[in-house]
Design a protein around this motif. Structure first.
Motif, PDB file in Angstrom:
ATOM      1  N   ILE A 202      50.493  25.646  29.752  1.00  0.00           N
ATOM      2  CA  ILE A 202      49.438  26.003  28.801  1.00  0.00           C
ATOM      3  C   ILE A 202      48.790  27.281  29.302  1.00  0.00           C
ATOM      4  O   ILE A 202      48.515  27.395  30.509  1.00  0.00           O
ATOM      5  CB  ILE A 202      48.401  24.863  28.695  1.00  0.00           C
ATOM      6  CG1 ILE A 202      49.037  23.645  28.016  1.00  0.00           C
ATOM      7  CG2 ILE A 202      47.157  25.313  27.947  1.00  0.00           C
ATOM      8  CD1 ILE A 202      48.160  22.425  27.977  1.00  0.00           C
ATOM      9  N   HIS A 203      48.574  28.235  28.436  1.00  0.00           N
ATOM     10  CA  HIS A 203      47.913  29.480  28.831  1.00  0.00           C
ATOM     11  C   HIS A 203      46.417  29.223  28.949  1.00  0.00           C
ATOM     12  O   HIS A 203      45.729  29.067  27.946  1.00  0.00           O
ATOM     13  CB  HIS A 203      48.204  30.575  27.790  1.00  0.00           C
ATOM     14  CG  HIS A 203      47.864  31.937  28.265  1.00  0.00           C
ATOM     15  ND1 HIS A 203      47.170  32.839  27.509  1.00  0.00           N
ATOM     16  CD2 HIS A 203      48.115  32.550  29.446  1.00  0.00           C
ATOM     17  CE1 HIS A 203      47.018  33.956  28.205  1.00  0.00           C
ATOM     18  NE2 HIS A 203      47.584  33.803  29.378  1.00  0.00           N
ATOM     19  N   ARG A 204      45.940  29.190  30.199  1.00  0.00           N
ATOM     20  CA  ARG A 204      44.553  28.787  30.450  1.00  0.00           C
ATOM     21  C   ARG A 204      43.583  29.956  30.515  1.00  0.00           C
ATOM     22  O   ARG A 204      42.517  29.848  31.114  1.00  0.00           O
ATOM     23  CB  ARG A 204      44.484  27.980  31.754  1.00  0.00           C
ATOM     24  CG  ARG A 204      45.148  26.629  31.631  1.00  0.00           C
ATOM     25  CD  ARG A 204      44.988  25.824  32.908  1.00  0.00           C
ATOM     26  NE  ARG A 204      45.429  24.463  32.677  1.00  0.00           N
ATOM     27  CZ  ARG A 204      46.698  24.072  32.682  1.00  0.00           C
ATOM     28  NH1 ARG A 204      47.650  24.959  32.912  1.00  0.00           N
ATOM     29  NH2 ARG A 204      47.022  22.817  32.454  1.00  0.00           N
ATOM     30  N   LEU A 206      42.847  34.352  28.856  1.00  0.00           N
ATOM     31  CA  LEU A 206      43.097  35.379  27.845  1.00  0.00           C
ATOM     32  C   LEU A 206      43.806  36.525  28.540  1.00  0.00           C
ATOM     33  O   LEU A 206      43.440  36.889  29.651  1.00  0.00           O
ATOM     34  CB  LEU A 206      41.768  35.931  27.346  1.00  0.00           C
ATOM     35  CG  LEU A 206      41.094  35.431  26.094  1.00  0.00           C
ATOM     36  CD1 LEU A 206      39.939  36.370  25.756  1.00  0.00           C
ATOM     37  CD2 LEU A 206      42.046  35.323  24.933  1.00  0.00           C
ATOM     38  N   ASP A 207      44.806  37.109  27.878  1.00  0.00           N
ATOM     39  CA  ASP A 207      45.441  38.313  28.416  1.00  0.00           C
ATOM     40  C   ASP A 207      44.934  39.517  27.631  1.00  0.00           C
ATOM     41  O   ASP A 207      44.917  39.494  26.394  1.00  0.00           O
ATOM     42  CB  ASP A 207      46.968  38.236  28.253  1.00  0.00           C
ATOM     43  CG  ASP A 207      47.600  37.269  29.242  1.00  0.00           C
ATOM     44  OD1 ASP A 207      46.910  36.857  30.204  1.00  0.00           O
ATOM     45  OD2 ASP A 207      48.777  36.928  29.051  1.00  0.00           O
ATOM     46  N   TYR A 208      44.523  40.532  28.372  1.00  0.00           N
ATOM     47  CA  TYR A 208      44.097  41.787  27.743  1.00  0.00           C
ATOM     48  C   TYR A 208      45.131  42.868  28.028  1.00  0.00           C
ATOM     49  O   TYR A 208      45.628  42.964  29.152  1.00  0.00           O
ATOM     50  CB  TYR A 208      42.757  42.248  28.334  1.00  0.00           C
ATOM     51  CG  TYR A 208      41.568  41.444  27.855  1.00  0.00           C
ATOM     52  CD1 TYR A 208      40.932  41.759  26.661  1.00  0.00           C
ATOM     53  CD2 TYR A 208      41.075  40.383  28.614  1.00  0.00           C
ATOM     54  CE1 TYR A 208      39.836  41.038  26.227  1.00  0.00           C
ATOM     55  CE2 TYR A 208      39.982  39.652  28.178  1.00  0.00           C
ATOM     56  CZ  TYR A 208      39.360  39.987  26.989  1.00  0.00           C
ATOM     57  OH  TYR A 208      38.288  39.269  26.565  1.00  0.00           O
ATOM     58  N   PRO A 281      51.757  45.301  33.330  1.00  0.00           N
ATOM     59  CA  PRO A 281      50.326  45.458  33.587  1.00  0.00           C
ATOM     60  C   PRO A 281      49.483  44.810  32.486  1.00  0.00           C
ATOM     61  O   PRO A 281      49.728  45.063  31.302  1.00  0.00           O
ATOM     62  CB  PRO A 281      50.117  46.974  33.599  1.00  0.00           C
ATOM     63  CG  PRO A 281      51.482  47.579  33.644  1.00  0.00           C
ATOM     64  CD  PRO A 281      52.432  46.578  33.090  1.00  0.00           C
ATOM     65  N   HIS A 282      48.556  43.970  32.860  1.00  0.00           N
ATOM     66  CA  HIS A 282      47.601  43.362  31.927  1.00  0.00           C
ATOM     67  C   HIS A 282      46.519  42.677  32.757  1.00  0.00           C
ATOM     68  O   HIS A 282      46.673  42.535  33.969  1.00  0.00           O
ATOM     69  CB  HIS A 282      48.283  42.358  30.994  1.00  0.00           C
ATOM     70  CG  HIS A 282      48.673  41.050  31.639  1.00  0.00           C
ATOM     71  ND1 HIS A 282      49.760  40.913  32.464  1.00  0.00           N
ATOM     72  CD2 HIS A 282      48.110  39.816  31.580  1.00  0.00           C
ATOM     73  CE1 HIS A 282      49.851  39.649  32.873  1.00  0.00           C
ATOM     74  NE2 HIS A 282      48.864  38.964  32.353  1.00  0.00           N
ATOM     75  N   LEU A 283      45.444  42.287  32.112  1.00  0.00           N
ATOM     76  CA  LEU A 283      44.417  41.510  32.810  1.00  0.00           C
ATOM     77  C   LEU A 283      44.442  40.081  32.274  1.00  0.00           C
ATOM     78  O   LEU A 283      44.311  39.868  31.069  1.00  0.00           O
ATOM     79  CB  LEU A 283      43.017  42.101  32.600  1.00  0.00           C
ATOM     80  CG  LEU A 283      41.875  41.254  33.181  1.00  0.00           C
ATOM     81  CD1 LEU A 283      41.875  41.270  34.707  1.00  0.00           C
ATOM     82  CD2 LEU A 283      40.514  41.705  32.657  1.00  0.00           C
ATOM     83  N   HIS A 284      44.652  39.122  33.181  1.00  0.00           N
ATOM     84  CA  HIS A 284      44.513  37.711  32.794  1.00  0.00           C
ATOM     85  C   HIS A 284      43.124  37.282  33.236  1.00  0.00           C
ATOM     86  O   HIS A 284      42.767  37.394  34.398  1.00  0.00           O
ATOM     87  CB  HIS A 284      45.593  36.853  33.466  1.00  0.00           C
ATOM     88  CG  HIS A 284      45.429  35.378  33.209  1.00  0.00           C
ATOM     89  ND1 HIS A 284      46.171  34.692  32.269  1.00  0.00           N
ATOM     90  CD2 HIS A 284      44.592  34.466  33.766  1.00  0.00           C
ATOM     91  CE1 HIS A 284      45.786  33.411  32.266  1.00  0.00           C
ATOM     92  NE2 HIS A 284      44.824  33.258  33.164  1.00  0.00           N
ATOM     93  N   LEU A 285      42.343  36.816  32.286  1.00  0.00           N
ATOM     94  CA  LEU A 285      40.964  36.404  32.550  1.00  0.00           C
ATOM     95  C   LEU A 285      40.830  34.925  32.212  1.00  0.00           C
ATOM     96  O   LEU A 285      41.238  34.496  31.125  1.00  0.00           O
ATOM     97  CB  LEU A 285      40.034  37.258  31.675  1.00  0.00           C
ATOM     98  CG  LEU A 285      38.524  37.163  31.832  1.00  0.00           C
ATOM     99  CD1 LEU A 285      37.954  35.923  31.182  1.00  0.00           C
ATOM    100  CD2 LEU A 285      38.073  37.245  33.290  1.00  0.00           C
TER     101      LEU A 285
HETATM  102 ZN   LIG Z   1      47.683  35.280  31.051  1.00  0.00          ZN
END
Ligand SMILES: [Zn+2]
Length: 308
Positions: A202-204, A206-208, A281-285
């Motif tokens: 489950i994606h816990r 948000l990806d930016y 490259p991305h930010l997982h928050l």
């Molecule tokens: Zn993510």
């Protein structure tokens, strides 16, 4: 023992009331009843309609100011705090992304200055959320980590456990939380990834979208409880905003804060990147409250009080 009188309009135990009634004339007792019955004048929550994965702010208004107010929600302890006036109490909490929809109890316990303990129970309905399901076709994506990686993953677990165990009596955040990057979402919260119809993950968070080197800022004030490289998360920063309400920032190319450091809302804490297990490259928050993962996008929309 005398029969215990009950106020029908109240769900609170009026312990010791009969003694008071015997000793005082009706005229002076009446305001006392009104005051006790109104100890929990109102209980509300925002957002008004809770869903699986929602962060939420509980608000309890009391007329007789308690010295402390505790609660239980989703099997977790909730310590309420008053922002300004002693009769308005708040608790920041949420519903885990994997919780079942249904009716849950919010249990409240107020300790009055004279030692009396008052209780209240609210039924809170949690509605289902609709999350995307992503079917994976290529089994190779589940690469088994080698022995060395497994050792690091195990060590990482310990570090995270320690970071998440920090206990503070009061919140360190103040006002609403803000998105930590000026960008758009590339993958939403709660996406179910299945393989052969079986739930794989489950994606816990948000990806930016974030090209390497994009500034990442603290979503709110707090204390850095972890700032280092981890196997899956890459360069990772975890900020505890008090009362075990945390935000996590992953795959950074650079960490610009240290463990133990106090940070302000909007303060730069690092630069985005693709370290750890990232496809680019991305930010997982992520937002985590006592082990429950909450939807960050909903947290940004939640209006929160300014705390002293
Ligand atoms: Zn993510």
């Amino acid at each position: 023992m005398l029969p215990h009188p009950r106020n029908n309009r109240s769900r609170f135990t009026l312990r010791g009331y009969e003694l008071v009634a015997m000793l005082l004339i009706i005229g002076t007792v009446a305001p006392a009843i009104a005051e006790e019955a109104a100890a929990f004048a109102s209980v509300s929550w925002n957002p008004r309609q809770l869903r699986v994965g929602s962060p939420c702010l509980f608000k309890v208004e009391t007329s007789a100011a308690p010295s402390s107010l505790k609660g239980k929600w989703q099997g977790r302890d909730l310590v309420f705090f008053s922002a300004g006036p002693q009769h308005v109490w708040y608790g920041l909490a949420g519903v885990d992304v994997e919780a079942m929809p249904g009716s849950y109890k919010l249990e409240l316990e107020a300790t009055m200055p004279d030692g009396r303990v008052l209780h209240d129970v609210q039924e809170v309905r949690v509605r289902p959320s609709t999350y995307k399901t992503e079917r994976l076709k290529v089994p190779d994506r589940f690469v088994q980590p080698d022995a060395e990686a497994l050792k690091q993953i195990e060590a990482d677990q310990e570090l995270k456990k320690k970071a998440f165990s920090r206990q503070t009596a009061a919140p360190e955040w103040s006002g609403s939380f803000h998105a930590p990057i000026n960008s758009t979402v590339s993958e939403g919260f709660g996406t179910r990834r299945t393989f052969n119809g079986k739930l794989a993950s489950i994606h816990r968070g948000l990806d930016y979208h974030a090209k390497e080197g994009t500034p990442v800022t603290a979503a709110n004030a707090g204390t850095v409880v972890l700032a280092q490289g981890l196997f899956y998360e890459g360069n990772c920063v975890i900020i505890d905003h008090g009362q075990r309400f945390t935000t996590l920032y992953m795959h950074l190319s650079q960490i610009q804060v240290a463990e133990g450091e106090k940070v302000k809302e909007g303060q730069q804490i690092g630069l985005s990147g693709d370290t750890g297990r990232a496809t680019g490259p991305h930010l997982h928050l992520a937002v985590r409250w006592q082990g429950a993962y909450l939807d960050p996008a909903q947290l940004w929309m939640l209006s929160l009080p300014i705390l002293p």
